[in-house]
Design a protein around this motif. Structure first.
Motif, short mmCIF file in Angstrom:
data_model
loop_
_atom_site.label_atom_id
_atom_site.label_comp_id
_atom_site.label_asym_id
_atom_site.label_seq_id
_atom_site.Cartn_x
_atom_site.Cartn_y
_atom_site.Cartn_z
N UNK A 35 0.84 -1.19 0.00
CA UNK A 35 0.00 0.00 0.00
C UNK A 35 0.88 1.25 0.00
N UNK A 36 0.64 2.10 -0.99
CA UNK A 36 1.35 3.38 -1.06
C UNK A 36 0.32 4.50 -1.02
N UNK A 37 0.63 5.52 -0.24
CA UNK A 37 -0.29 6.64 -0.07
C UNK A 37 0.48 7.94 -0.27
N UNK A 38 -0.09 8.82 -1.07
CA UNK A 38 0.45 10.16 -1.23
C UNK A 38 -0.64 11.13 -0.77
N UNK A 39 -0.31 11.98 0.17
CA UNK A 39 -1.31 12.86 0.77
C UNK A 39 -1.09 14.31 0.33
N UNK A 40 -2.19 14.96 0.00
CA UNK A 40 -2.21 16.39 -0.28
C UNK A 40 -3.41 16.96 0.47
N UNK A 41 -3.16 17.52 1.63
CA UNK A 41 -4.24 18.04 2.46
C UNK A 41 -5.15 16.90 2.90
N UNK A 42 -6.44 17.02 2.62
CA UNK A 42 -7.40 15.99 2.97
C UNK A 42 -7.63 15.00 1.83
N UNK A 43 -6.80 15.06 0.81
CA UNK A 43 -6.95 14.16 -0.33
C UNK A 43 -5.80 13.15 -0.33
N UNK A 44 -6.12 11.93 -0.74
CA UNK A 44 -5.14 10.86 -0.79
C UNK A 44 -5.11 10.25 -2.18
N UNK A 45 -3.91 9.94 -2.65
CA UNK A 45 -3.73 9.08 -3.82
C UNK A 45 -3.27 7.75 -3.26
N UNK A 46 -4.04 6.70 -3.51
CA UNK A 46 -3.80 5.40 -2.89
C UNK A 46 -3.55 4.36 -3.98
N UNK A 47 -2.50 3.56 -3.77
CA UNK A 47 -2.20 2.47 -4.67
C UNK A 47 -1.93 1.23 -3.83
N UNK A 48 -2.86 0.29 -3.86
CA UNK A 48 -2.67 -0.94 -3.11
C UNK A 48 -3.93 -1.38 -2.40
N UNK A 49 -3.73 -2.28 -1.44
CA UNK A 49 -4.84 -2.89 -0.72
C UNK A 49 -5.03 -2.23 0.64
N UNK A 50 -6.29 -1.96 0.98
CA UNK A 50 -6.64 -1.38 2.28
C UNK A 50 -7.44 -2.41 3.06
N UNK A 51 -7.11 -2.57 4.33
CA UNK A 51 -7.90 -3.42 5.23
C UNK A 51 -9.13 -2.60 5.62
N UNK A 52 -10.24 -2.86 4.91
CA UNK A 52 -11.45 -2.07 5.13
C UNK A 52 -12.04 -2.28 6.51
N UNK A 53 -11.93 -3.48 7.06
CA UNK A 53 -12.47 -3.73 8.39
C UNK A 53 -11.76 -2.83 9.41
N UNK A 54 -10.45 -2.71 9.31
CA UNK A 54 -9.71 -1.85 10.22
C UNK A 54 -10.08 -0.38 10.01
N UNK A 55 -10.23 0.02 8.76
CA UNK A 55 -10.59 1.40 8.46
C UNK A 55 -11.97 1.74 9.02
N UNK A 56 -12.93 0.86 8.82
CA UNK A 56 -14.28 1.08 9.33
C UNK A 56 -14.28 1.15 10.86
#
Length: 67
Positions: A35-56
């Motif tokens: 998982x790679x994340x690039x952040x610009x303020x409140x916006x994210x560019x995401x490339x990869x897999x996110x554990x949605x259960x953990x996020x929720x």
């Protein structure tokens, strides 16, 4: 997140956004090859897999005021 993130019982959107961003960045930090994340303020560019259960769970925890 405590009661300071609430406005007369309503949940502040900024607190939920911050919790979600923090969790995605935490997941990326734990496994930067999946998982790679690039952040610009409140916006994210995401490339990869996110554990949605953990996020929720983090977002819901923010809604009810748990750490």
């Amino acid at each position: 997140m405590g009661t300071s993130d609430r406005n007369d019982g309503r949940i502040e959107t900024k607190a939920l956004i911050a919790a979600a961003i923090d969790e995605v960045e935490r997941q990326a930090g734990e496994n930067p090859f999946r998982l790679r994340v690039q952040r610009t303020g409140d916006k994210l560019a995401i490339n990869g897999e996110i554990d949605m259960a953990a996020l929720v769970m983090v977002v819901v925890g923010s809604m009810v005021g748990t750490p």
